[in-house]
Motif scaffolding. Sequence first.
Motif, short mmCIF file in Angstrom:
data_model
loop_
_atom_site.label_atom_id
_atom_site.label_comp_id
_atom_site.label_asym_id
_atom_site.label_seq_id
_atom_site.Cartn_x
_atom_site.Cartn_y
_atom_site.Cartn_z
N PHE A 95 2.82 14.22 6.75
CA PHE A 95 2.38 13.78 5.18
C PHE A 95 2.11 12.28 5.22
N VAL A 96 2.81 11.38 5.80
CA VAL A 96 2.40 10.11 5.95
C VAL A 96 1.30 9.91 6.73
N LEU A 97 1.05 10.57 7.84
CA LEU A 97 -0.16 10.33 8.63
C LEU A 97 -1.24 10.53 7.77
N SER A 98 -1.40 11.63 7.06
CA SER A 98 -2.53 12.03 6.28
C SER A 98 -3.04 11.04 5.37
N PHE A 99 -2.49 10.51 4.71
CA PHE A 99 -2.99 9.15 3.83
C PHE A 99 -3.09 7.80 4.54
N PHE A 143 -15.72 7.15 9.18
CA PHE A 143 -14.54 6.26 9.76
C PHE A 143 -13.14 7.05 9.74
N PHE A 144 -12.82 7.87 8.94
CA PHE A 144 -11.64 8.64 9.03
C PHE A 144 -11.77 9.67 10.15
N SER A 352 -5.81 14.85 4.60
CA SER A 352 -6.41 13.72 4.74
C SER A 352 -7.89 13.85 3.61
N CYS A 353 -8.65 14.86 3.92
CA CYS A 353 -9.66 15.00 3.12
C CYS A 353 -9.46 15.11 1.61
N LEU A 357 -11.08 12.65 -1.18
CA LEU A 357 -11.77 13.33 -2.27
C LEU A 357 -10.99 12.96 -3.64
N SER A 358 -9.67 12.74 -3.56
CA SER A 358 -9.04 12.27 -4.90
C SER A 358 -9.12 10.97 -5.38
#
Length: 445
Positions: A95-99, A143-144, A352-353, A357-358
Motif C-alpha cells: 500500500f505504501v509503495l503504491s502511493f 514518470f510513474f 498506483s494508477c 487518477l484520484s
Amino acid sequence: MNTFSKIGFVLSVAGGAIGLGNAWKFPTLVGENGGFFFVLLYLFFAIFVGLALFLAELAMGRLSGSDLANAYESLAVKNGKKWRFAGLSMLTGIFVLSFYLVVMAWALRYMWVSLFYLPSSLYEAKIDFQNLISTELYSSFLFFIISFLLTIFIVSKGIIKGIERLNLILMPTLFIMLLFLLFYCFSFEKGFSQAFSYLFYPKLENLSFSSALNALGLALFTLCLGIGCIVTYSASLNSKTNFITSSLVVVFLNVLISLLMGLIVFTFIFEFDVKVDEQGSSLVFISLMSLFYNLGYLGNFLAFYFFLALFLAGISSAVSMIEPLTFYLINEYKFSRKKALFFLSFLVFALSCACILSINKDFSSFFSFFSYDFFTILDKFSSNILLPLGSLLVAIFVGFFVDVKKIYKLFSKFMSKKVFKIWLFCLRFVAVFAILITMIYQIFV
C-alpha cells in the motif's frame, strides 16, 4: 541461501529507511516542534522505541530464517496458527509503495524538467505543481512507469545482485551528493546560519504533547518498521554479523541523512526570505524550484542534482517495501522470484494508477470516497493505522509470546544480560505504550 554482507545489510536497511520523507518531513517537524529539543526527543524515541522494535524484528528474522508470516507461526510459544495472520502487515508495504511511487514520479519529472526550465516565482511554481498532479496525466503516468519498472527490475535480481548491489552503489552516492550540496550551502552565509539555528537552536515555547508524539511517529516510520522489511532482510543476514552494532549504524545514518536534508532545504529557503509555511510536497516541489531560479544556470544544475538525490533515496525505500511479500510468496508457495513479482506488480500498478487518477481533476470523482481522494486515503490509512499496528504486533509478540531464552541466546553473543533486560523492558512496556498512545492520538485527535 544468499546472504547479505555486513556492509550490504547496513546499507540496504538504511536505504529502506531513508526516503523522500527525509527531505521535507524531518526538517519541517523539527522546525515546528522546538528545534534541537525535538531532535533530542526524536533520538530518545529512536533508541528506546525504534531501536527496540528494530532489534525485535531482526530477532524474528534471524531465529526463523523465514518471512514475516512464517516467523510469527514458527516462533510463537503457543497459538502459532493464529499469530500467522499478523503477517498480513506485509501488505502495508504494498500500500505504501503504491502511493510512494507516485511521489517518486514527481521527483523524476522535476529532475528532467529542471534541466531546461525553472519557475521564476512561487506563484508560477505552485501553478506548475498543481498542473502536474491535476491535469498532466500523460506526464504523471510516464514518470510513474519508469519508477515502477526500475523498482521491479531491481527486486527481480534478488538479495545479492539486486538489493545489496543497488545500495552498495546508491547509498554512498546519495551521501556524497548531499555532502556536495551541503558544502555549497556554506557559501550562503545568511541562509546556512539561519537554517542551522532553525534546526538546532532551543525553542522550548514550541514544545507540546503533540511534539513528543510527532517525534515518536518519526522514529517509528523512518526505521522501516511494521511491514516486515527488517525481518526479511535479517533472515538473509550472515550469522557472524554483529547485528547490534549494525542496527546502531542504521539509526545513526538515518538521523544523519535527515539532518543533512534539513540543512540543505532550509538554507535555500532562508537565503531568499521565503516563509516556512508550506509543508510536505509543497516545500520541495514549489518553494525550492522557484528558489533555484535565482541562481541562474547554476540553479538548473543544482535542481537536477537535488531531485536526483531525492529519487535515489526514494528508489532504495521502494525496493524495501515490496521485498517482504515477494520473499513470502517465494517461501510459502515456491514461486520463482520473477513469478512472485509478476503477481505483485499487477496489484501495485493498479493501486498506483488509482492514486494518480484520484488527484486528476477529470477522474477524481471516480476515485474519491468520503470527500477524500484515494491517494490521501491510502497514505493516511497506511501511515496512521497499518504501520503502527504492524509495529505494535511485533512488540507484543516478541516481548510476550516468543521464548525469551531463544532470544537471549541470540543476543548474548553481542550484548550483556543487563543490556538485554533493558532492551526487553523497552520492548514490552515503553514501545507498546508509546505506539498505543500514538495510534489513539492519530485516529481521534
